[in-house]
Scaffold this active site. Sequence first.
Site, PDB file in Angstrom:
ATOM      1  N   LYS A 118     -58.340  57.194  35.469  1.00 11.61           N
ATOM      2  CA  LYS A 118     -58.707  56.067  36.297  1.00 11.61           C
ATOM      3  C   LYS A 118     -60.110  55.640  35.903  1.00 11.61           C
ATOM      4  CE  LYS A 118     -59.720  58.999  40.357  1.00 11.61           C
ATOM      5  NZ  LYS A 118     -59.269  60.356  39.973  1.00 11.61           N
ATOM      6  N   ASP A 164     -67.846  56.800  41.751  1.00  3.86           N
ATOM      7  CA  ASP A 164     -68.089  58.176  42.180  1.00  3.86           C
ATOM      8  C   ASP A 164     -68.876  58.985  41.149  1.00  3.86           C
ATOM      9  OD1 ASP A 164     -66.086  58.430  40.287  1.00  3.86           O
ATOM     10  OD2 ASP A 164     -65.119  60.104  41.302  1.00  3.86           O
ATOM     11  N   SER A 189     -66.339  65.465  40.131  1.00  6.12           N
ATOM     12  CA  SER A 189     -66.056  64.131  40.650  1.00  6.12           C
ATOM     13  C   SER A 189     -66.889  63.753  41.870  1.00  6.12           C
ATOM     14  CB  SER A 189     -64.569  64.024  40.942  1.00  6.12           C
ATOM     15  OG  SER A 189     -64.244  62.700  41.247  1.00  6.12           O
ATOM     16  N   HIS A 190     -66.228  63.529  42.982  1.00 11.31           N
ATOM     17  CA  HIS A 190     -66.909  63.039  44.189  1.00 11.31           C
ATOM     18  C   HIS A 190     -67.522  64.173  45.007  1.00 11.31           C
ATOM     19  CE1 HIS A 190     -62.819  64.157  44.887  1.00 11.31           C
ATOM     20  NE2 HIS A 190     -63.107  64.374  46.148  1.00 11.31           N
ATOM     21  N   ASP A 230     -68.216  60.987  38.683  1.00  9.23           N
ATOM     22  CA  ASP A 230     -67.849  60.955  37.264  1.00  9.23           C
ATOM     23  C   ASP A 230     -67.360  59.585  36.816  1.00  9.23           C
ATOM     24  OD1 ASP A 230     -65.551  61.301  38.843  1.00  9.23           O
ATOM     25  OD2 ASP A 230     -64.449  62.232  37.197  1.00  9.23           O
ATOM     26  N   ASP A 234     -64.872  57.564  37.748  1.00  9.76           N
ATOM     27  CA  ASP A 234     -63.477  57.121  37.652  1.00  9.76           C
ATOM     28  C   ASP A 234     -62.970  56.442  38.930  1.00  9.76           C
ATOM     29  OD1 ASP A 234     -63.390  59.484  39.082  1.00  9.76           O
ATOM     30  OD2 ASP A 234     -61.864  60.450  37.826  1.00  9.76           O
ATOM     31  N   ARG A 235     -63.726  56.569  40.026  1.00 10.44           N
ATOM     32  CA  ARG A 235     -63.276  55.897  41.253  1.00 10.44           C
ATOM     33  C   ARG A 235     -64.036  54.595  41.464  1.00 10.44           C
ATOM     34  NH1 ARG A 235     -62.095  60.236  45.995  1.00 10.44           N
ATOM     35  NH2 ARG A 235     -61.042  61.752  44.681  1.00 10.44           N
TER      36      ARG A 235
HETATM   37  C1  VG1 Z   1     -58.086  63.713  45.187  1.00  7.17           C
HETATM   38  C2  VG1 Z   1     -57.350  62.408  45.392  1.00  7.17           C
HETATM   39  C3  VG1 Z   1     -56.464  62.110  44.197  1.00  7.17           C
HETATM   40  C4  VG1 Z   1     -57.322  62.104  42.926  1.00  7.17           C
HETATM   41  C5  VG1 Z   1     -58.061  63.414  42.813  1.00  7.17           C
HETATM   42  C6  VG1 Z   1     -59.001  63.439  41.633  1.00  7.17           C
HETATM   43  O1  VG1 Z   1     -57.168  64.773  45.082  1.00  7.17           O
HETATM   44  O2  VG1 Z   1     -56.576  62.464  46.566  1.00  7.17           O
HETATM   45  O3  VG1 Z   1     -55.817  60.882  44.397  1.00  7.17           O
HETATM   46  O4  VG1 Z   1     -56.517  61.907  41.795  1.00  7.17           O
HETATM   47  O5  VG1 Z   1     -58.844  63.636  43.986  1.00  7.17           O
HETATM   48  O6  VG1 Z   1     -59.921  62.399  41.692  1.00  7.17           O
HETATM   49  P1  VG1 Z   1     -56.824  65.763  46.279  1.00  7.17           P
HETATM   50  O7  VG1 Z   1     -55.892  66.775  45.706  1.00  7.17           O
HETATM   51  O8  VG1 Z   1     -58.120  66.306  46.772  1.00  7.17           O
HETATM   52  O9  VG1 Z   1     -56.185  64.907  47.337  1.00  7.17           O
HETATM   53  V1  VG1 Z   1     -61.491  62.657  41.183  1.00  7.17           V
HETATM   54  O10 VG1 Z   1     -62.249  61.142  41.168  1.00  7.17           O
HETATM   55  O11 VG1 Z   1     -61.907  63.889  42.239  1.00  7.17           O
HETATM   56  O12 VG1 Z   1     -61.353  63.255  39.662  1.00  7.17           O
HETATM   57 CO    CO Z   2     -63.854  61.107  40.082  1.00  6.38          CO
END
Ligand code: VG1
Ligand code: CO
Length: 544
Positions: free
Chosen positions: A377, A278, A113-114, A280, A282-283
């Site tokens: 998302k 982001d 992801s990010h 992948d 989804d954000r």
């Molecule tokens: C974070 C965010 C959460 C989101 C998750 C995955 O998790 O707070 O809201 O669903 O990332 O998003 P955490 O446990 O680090 O707070 V992504 O776009 O990283 O798949």
């Molecule tokens: Co993501």
Amino acid sequence: MSVLHVSTQPFEGQKPGTSGLRKKVTVFQQPNYLHNFVQSIFDSLEGFKGTTLVVGGDGRYYNREAVQIILKMAAANGFGRVLVGRGGILSTPAASCVIRKHGAYGGIVLSASHNPGGPHEDFGIKYNIGNGGPAPEKVTEAMFARSRAISAYHITDAADVDLDTVGKRALDGMTVEVIDSVADYAELMERLFDFDRIRALLASPGYRIAFDAMSAVTGPYARAILEGRLGAPAGSVMRADPLEDFGGGHPDPNLVYAHDLVELMYREGGPEFGAASDGDGDRNMILGHQFFVTPSDSLAVLAANATVAPGYAKGLAGIARSMPTSAAADRVAAKLGIDCYETPTGWKFFGTLLDAGRATLCGEESFGTGSDHVREKDGLWAVLFWLNVLAARRQSVADIVREHWRTYGRNYYSRHDYEGIDSAAAEELMDTLRRQTGTLVGKKLGAYDVASADDFAYTDPVDGSVTTKQGIRVGFSDGSRIVYRLSGTGTEGATLRVYIERYEPDPSRHDDDPQVALADLITIARDLAEIERRTGRPKPTVIT
Ligand code: VG1
Ligand code: CO
């Protein structure tokens, strides 16, 4: 070609977090590491022989190698067909879309992801079930349990598959179908939103938009849809070519990491609408000209305006938000007379509500918004939804949000992250807070009276499953709130997230900087958890 049964030994810590298993690339590159986890996934599933699996990822470093391994293991484990995005690329929401559209058994999504990418950065893998959404906890727990007992994995010794041309090829009795990464997703977006109206908006004189794909997976999707189908001028999509290391950047769409976009949007004469997504896809981050939309507000505004989009013209069944997300959406739900659900952090908790038709829109404060169109998302979806609202209302982003606050009041909101702190210190901080919850109610902290304090536990209203220890909540008598939780997506040390919220009904007080409006609560949050003493950090790493 033959199937090899390779003996192996368990690795420590193959425990999926908020969204799959995320580790450094170097961890995944250890012999058998990825194989063990993939076999643990397959061993936890039943009845998939001959069925279809979807595979794709965000294109980060190690994506291609991982796809080849997964294809060969899927063949050896008896899948009938694998649909894989061209070049091994599928954004997370596109993977969800493809799983649903083609009735797949499930899918494997490769992404951290990010988190940054590259040889010394992060990689990740997660399993999505047949509804297109992240596996629920009972499934991820079964995978983790299996990873601790695994003794062999199965893989074909066939040659690598060509991933770069669309079409079908055979892999040891299984069919690999390389599909266009964008087509199914773009077609779904076209059904949900009024593309003619958006096209007209984008064609109006002087109207400009900017989309920052952050050198990550959304580039090809945004180019095809925003520039291709909707006619935004070439170049509206910035950093549109996916790179294995995201150009060395941090593919996290917030005010800190998308600074070029932010600078453009705050410039005199800058675009009317700006957005970023982001790693992948989804954000999403939504900006107006010289205006930032808090993700929690974005969910509320989309909910309040949803019926302008053809896909939501019938109205919403309900809204769901993660617990730390602000209560702005709750106010919209109350006005609409629909249910609002509060779930633990992570998209996997929305799946049952979406499947049961109890929620239509979902959102998280962490720049995540989505709906029942897929089970993830969806960054670009949120951007198109905003464009549809802008095209229907013909007002600026700032005017729409300010009007929203006048109607519903403003939930001032901020998240303070302390990244990469010592894990033991972080656990200790949380344990201490947890012990305090029993004695806080009735106490005065600064000018605020504590009305509630607990460790959030959730009972899924659809399947009855219970999830505990999801964050410490301290509620005050005026509705303000402080929430503490530890991240479940990091790969180094611990990250403490502190979420601060205050409701302001008075429109004459809606124009403050959130850090100023929340200053007293921010101090209370720091003092109550003794953050500086316990972590050595006088201030947060990232404020959103
Ligand atoms: C974070 C965010 C959460 C989101 C998750 C995955 O998790 O707070 O809201 O669903 O990332 O998003 P955490 O446990 O680090 O707070 V992504 O776009 O990283 O798949
Ligand atoms: Co993501």
